[in-house]
Design a protein around this motif. Structure first.
Motif, PDB file in Angstrom:
ATOM      1  N   ARG A  97       0.819  -1.220   0.000  1.00  0.00           N
ATOM      2  CA  ARG A  97       0.000   0.000   0.000  1.00  0.00           C
ATOM      3  C   ARG A  97       0.850   1.266   0.000  1.00  0.00           C
ATOM      4  O   ARG A  97       0.552   2.216  -0.713  1.00  0.00           O
ATOM      5  N   MET A 251     -18.963  -2.000   9.733  1.00  0.00           N
ATOM      6  CA  MET A 251     -17.943  -2.275  10.764  1.00  0.00           C
ATOM      7  C   MET A 251     -18.243  -1.482  12.029  1.00  0.00           C
ATOM      8  O   MET A 251     -18.148  -2.001  13.138  1.00  0.00           O
ATOM      9  N   ASP A 255     -18.971  -2.667  15.920  1.00  0.00           N
ATOM     10  CA  ASP A 255     -18.270  -2.113  17.086  1.00  0.00           C
ATOM     11  C   ASP A 255     -19.268  -1.603  18.128  1.00  0.00           C
ATOM     12  O   ASP A 255     -19.060  -1.748  19.330  1.00  0.00           O
TER      13      ASP A 255
ATOM     14  N   GLU B 211     -10.232   2.989   9.287  1.00  0.00           N
ATOM     15  CA  GLU B 211     -10.735   1.636   9.484  1.00  0.00           C
ATOM     16  C   GLU B 211      -9.564   0.672   9.467  1.00  0.00           C
ATOM     17  O   GLU B 211      -8.423   1.067   9.206  1.00  0.00           O
ATOM     18  N   ILE B 212      -9.862  -0.586   9.753  1.00  0.00           N
ATOM     19  CA  ILE B 212      -8.820  -1.611   9.766  1.00  0.00           C
ATOM     20  C   ILE B 212      -8.162  -1.718   8.384  1.00  0.00           C
ATOM     21  O   ILE B 212      -8.755  -1.351   7.383  1.00  0.00           O
ATOM     22  N   GLY B 213      -6.935  -2.256   8.355  1.00  0.00           N
ATOM     23  CA  GLY B 213      -6.235  -2.465   7.096  1.00  0.00           C
ATOM     24  C   GLY B 213      -5.180  -1.406   6.838  1.00  0.00           C
ATOM     25  O   GLY B 213      -5.447  -0.216   6.982  1.00  0.00           O
ATOM     26  N   ILE B 236     -11.953   4.868  14.472  1.00  0.00           N
ATOM     27  CA  ILE B 236     -11.476   3.780  13.607  1.00  0.00           C
ATOM     28  C   ILE B 236     -12.510   2.658  13.641  1.00  0.00           C
ATOM     29  O   ILE B 236     -12.789   2.093  14.699  1.00  0.00           O
ATOM     30  N   ALA B 237     -13.061   2.334  12.486  1.00  0.00           N
ATOM     31  CA  ALA B 237     -14.055   1.263  12.409  1.00  0.00           C
ATOM     32  C   ALA B 237     -13.372  -0.096  12.300  1.00  0.00           C
ATOM     33  O   ALA B 237     -12.321  -0.216  11.668  1.00  0.00           O
ATOM     34  N   GLY B 238     -13.981  -1.104  12.919  1.00  0.00           N
ATOM     35  CA  GLY B 238     -13.503  -2.472  12.739  1.00  0.00           C
ATOM     36  C   GLY B 238     -12.808  -3.074  13.939  1.00  0.00           C
ATOM     37  O   GLY B 238     -12.083  -4.066  13.801  1.00  0.00           O
ATOM     38  N   ALA B 239     -13.059  -2.499  15.139  1.00  0.00           N
ATOM     39  CA  ALA B 239     -12.437  -3.060  16.347  1.00  0.00           C
ATOM     40  C   ALA B 239     -12.859  -4.514  16.560  1.00  0.00           C
ATOM     41  O   ALA B 239     -12.131  -5.297  17.162  1.00  0.00           O
ATOM     42  N   THR B 240     -14.035  -4.880  16.035  1.00  0.00           N
ATOM     43  CA  THR B 240     -14.533  -6.243  16.239  1.00  0.00           C
ATOM     44  C   THR B 240     -14.293  -7.143  15.024  1.00  0.00           C
ATOM     45  O   THR B 240     -14.771  -8.272  14.989  1.00  0.00           O
ATOM     46  N   ALA B 241     -13.566  -6.645  14.032  1.00  0.00           N
ATOM     47  CA  ALA B 241     -13.355  -7.446  12.818  1.00  0.00           C
ATOM     48  C   ALA B 241     -12.315  -8.534  13.069  1.00  0.00           C
ATOM     49  O   ALA B 241     -11.308  -8.293  13.715  1.00  0.00           O
ATOM     50  N   PRO B 242     -12.564  -9.752  12.549  1.00  0.00           N
ATOM     51  CA  PRO B 242     -11.582 -10.832  12.714  1.00  0.00           C
ATOM     52  C   PRO B 242     -10.406 -10.653  11.752  1.00  0.00           C
ATOM     53  O   PRO B 242     -10.570 -10.036  10.696  1.00  0.00           O
ATOM     54  N   MET B 247     -13.457  -7.001   5.079  1.00  0.00           N
ATOM     55  CA  MET B 247     -14.726  -6.456   5.559  1.00  0.00           C
ATOM     56  C   MET B 247     -15.302  -5.511   4.502  1.00  0.00           C
ATOM     57  O   MET B 247     -15.210  -4.285   4.630  1.00  0.00           O
ATOM     58  N   ALA B 252     -10.081  -3.092   3.655  1.00  0.00           N
ATOM     59  CA  ALA B 252     -10.386  -3.321   5.066  1.00  0.00           C
ATOM     60  C   ALA B 252     -10.140  -4.769   5.450  1.00  0.00           C
ATOM     61  O   ALA B 252     -11.045  -5.588   5.527  1.00  0.00           O
ATOM     62  N   ILE B 253      -8.876  -5.095   5.668  1.00  0.00           N
ATOM     63  CA  ILE B 253      -8.521  -6.455   6.050  1.00  0.00           C
ATOM     64  C   ILE B 253      -7.315  -6.398   6.977  1.00  0.00           C
ATOM     65  O   ILE B 253      -6.362  -5.667   6.723  1.00  0.00           O
TER      66      ILE B 253
END
Lengths: 367, 292
Positions: A97, A251, A255, B211-213, B236-242, B247, B252-253
């Motif tokens: 990236r 997402m 959360d 967000e995540i990634g 930051i979105a995605g605190a619960t993402a595996p 996503m 977003a990974i």
């Protein structure tokens, strides 16, 4: 590459092992890395041992660090000649990236997860970015070879491997080509013992011939069903099904569920241009997940209208005669109409106007 | 004032005769954006909405109408071509909405842009809007915005609308809202936009939605710590993402420790940003920071 063959039955594995001279490495063929540690790879010393190990793998599910706890099914094994390993290297090409283009990642610590190496021995990793306008150059191959500590006579074969990886990567629109380990044999040859290739979903339209390689068995059935309908869905472990439009909001909604003291059952982005049927499909997917005890709808509508969402929800619930309670927050176009449809539907719906209200509703209702 | 788009923006819409292109071109015009031209290959010579000429090529549109900004409604497989065409024609700001542009296409476009003066926003973004200048170059609902002095920069679409509506509901207006896009390779990143907001005398505070990634939020944190002079409120979105699962957004990974929401929040907190833990509290946090 080492000699070898894919086998779908234990007796095929036994036969391949015999052809290879009685000694072989048997490897589970799944769409995930981390197989070695998970017990999916074994060195066998007889055709009988190949048979027995293959029998234990085929038909089972392999759980690795890269799969979920339910693992992925093993339908085939690769039986190949064992290599005389002097050194194990790591070589991969991926899009970086920050560099905004393809970058080779090479490490003298092969056989390990690159993540692990970068955490423990970052100095063992070398990165080589390729200018996409001119392509991979031999001097870059020499530079990587030197960083890997290869002998002078190994530089050209190593560069050839890198050139081939780059060509494959660009021609087939890959997101990852990884050789791990790339071994140096006792007599100095370079052999790619294991490889992983990730194709980019967004570029598959250029490669119709590769689409048929997909193996839905290796993926979650609900995720496959969702993606066929153009819905982004990822199964998670909680009990609150989430229906959202937009990936970022989806997402953030997960959360929020966590902040409310419970856990999301899924990520779901129904998309900006969904219609009633697509919403119904999305709700159906959530309803067919037995762990879902509640459904949270969070729609910030612009193009996607609230009444369309409401009709889709009612449709799915009536098809399944579902009773699972809903928390609904809709904002944007036709909100009043949407609320009315849900209020008239007889479903167990509680409405929220803001995310703060959603959080409160989640805290009060149910476990 | 505002950043990137304003009263001087002269917009050409690429793909203006298509379903999405014509729908959103109308919404931009209604908001007040100066839409001066459209481009659809094969449809040159038509007139859109009683007065906007449609051209065969961006180059012609620029030459004849002075267009300086382009909004692309082109399907992902053709986005590379359309972005390169706009850059080659000298368009200053190119906004690519399409989701699903192959990442190597984006890499080729970005490589080409290095040798040109053009700035790319996106791909996979909602575009940008400067409410005070009545200029909307994107697909966001215009009505939720209010003129004001808070800048917004985000990798997301609907989550940005959510944050903006929280701000507007509290009477807090926006200078410019920039959706930079959810792809792993994008033309304009957080640091680029923060640098523009830093120099904008009409922006007092910036809301940053990540967000995540990747590690773009950490780069932003570094910049905030070293050179940014205004308060930042971040979510930051995605605190619960595996880990390891995409996503929705291609970018977003979680592929490493730096890609998690937690790591990004830590970096931003260390840099002095006001980190919002729950997405419902973005507006309220901005209000309390502004009130100090």
């Amino acid at each position: 590459m080492p000699r070898g063959q894919v086998a779908s039955t234990p007796s095929e594995a036994e036969a391949v092992c015999r052809d290879l001279g009685g000694k072989a490495v048997v490897k589970a063929q799944v769409h995930a890395g981390g197989r070695g540690k998970a017990g999916g790879i074994k060195v066998v010393n007889s055709p009988q041992e190949a048979h027995d190990f293959a029998a234990s793998l085929i038909g089972s599910r392999l759980v690795t660090a890269q799969t979920g706890p339910e693992g992925v099914p093993v339908q085939k094994v690769l039986v190949e000649e064992p290599a005389q390993v002097a050194r194990e290297l790591y070589l991969a090409l991926t899009v970086d990236r920050a560099f905004q283009g393809p970058v080779f990642i090479a490490s003298a610590a092969g056989g390990m997860e690159i993540e692990e190496v970068s955490a423990t021995d970052p100095e063992k990793i070398t990165n080589e970015g390729v200018d996409i306008a001119v392509g991979f150059q031999p001097f870059q191959g020499r530079r990587v070879s030197h960083a890997l500590g290869l002998e002078t006579y190994q530089v050209r074969p190593a560069t050839r491997i890198m050139t081939a990886i780059y060509k494959l990567f660009m021609d087939q629109d890959c997101s990852l080509v990884e050789i791990n380990p790339l071994i140096v044999t006792a007599n100095g040859n370079l052999v790619a013992v294991d490889a992983k290739i990730n194709l980019e979903d967004d570029a598959l339209f250029r490669h119709p011939e590769l689409v048929s390689l997909a193996d839905p068995e290796q993926e979650d059935p609900l995720e496959v069903e969702a993606s066929q309908s153009g819905i982004s869905y990822v199964k998670l472990k909680g009990t609150v099904g989430c229906l959202v439009n937009g990936a970022g909001l989806a997402m953030a909604t997960m959360d929020l569920v966590k902040e409310a003291g419970t856990a999301p059952a899924n990520f779901l982005d129904v998309g900006g241009s969904a219609d009633e049927d697509k919403v119904a499909k999305a709700v159906n997917i959530m309803l067919s997940d037995p762990s879902v005890k509640r459904i949270l709808v969070n729609i910030f509508g612009g193009i996607l209208k609230s009444d369309v969402v409401a009709r889709g929800i009612v449709k799915a619930y009536s098809q399944r005669e579902a009773k699972i309670p809903l928390v609904v927050r809709m904002q944007g176009t036709n909100v009043e109409e949407g609320r009315q449809i849900l209020a008239d539907s007889g479903l167990n719906v509680s409405f929220a106007s803001t995310l703060i209200e959603v959080e409160e509703k989640l805290k009060t209702a149910l476990p | 004032m505002s950043i990137l788009v304003n009263e001087d923006t002269r917009l050409v819409v690429q793909g203006i005769t298509g379903r999405e292109g014509s729908f959103h071109a109308m919404r931009c015009i209604e908001y007040g954006t100066k839409v001066v031209a459209g481009v659809t290959p094969g449809r040159g010579g038509r007139v859109f909405n009683d007065g906007i000429p449609v051209f065969e090529a961006v180059e012609r549109a620029v030459k004849e109408t002075g267009a300086n900004t382009s909004l692309l409604f082109v399907p992902a497989p053709f986005a590379q071509d359309a972005m390169l065409e706009a850059a080659e024609a000298g368009v200053e700001v190119i906004v690519c909405i399409a989701e699903g542009v192959p990442v190597l296409d984006s890499a080729r476009v970005l490589r080409y842009l290095h040798s040109r003066g053009s700035r790319l926003i996106g791909p996979n973004c909602p575009g940008l809007i400067s409410p005070g200048a009545k200029c909307k170059v994107g697909i966001m609902p215009g009505a939720i915005h209010k003129p004001g002095r808070v800048g917004v920069v985000s990798r997301s679409g609907t989550l940005t609308y959510e944050a903006v509506s929280q701000l507007s509901a509290l009477g807090i207006g926006q200078s410019t809202c920039v959706g930079i896009g959810g792809d792993p390779l994008i033309g304009t990143n957080f640091v680029d936009v923060l640098a523009l907001f830093d120099k904008d005398p009409e922006t007092d505070l910036v809301v940053l939605i990540g967000e995540i990634g990747g590690a773009m939020e950490q780069e932003a944190a570094q910049y905030i710590k070293e050179s940014f002079s205004k308060p930042v409120v971040s979510f930051i979105a995605g605190a619960t993402a595996p880990p390891g699962k995409r996503m929705g957004h291609a970018g977003a990974i979680i592929t490493g420790a730096a890609a998690t929401a937690e790591a990004k929040n830590v970096a931003l907190k260390e840099a002095g940003a006001h980190v919002v833990p729950s997405p419902g509290a973005i507006g309220a946090t901005v209000k309390s920071v502004l009130g100090r």
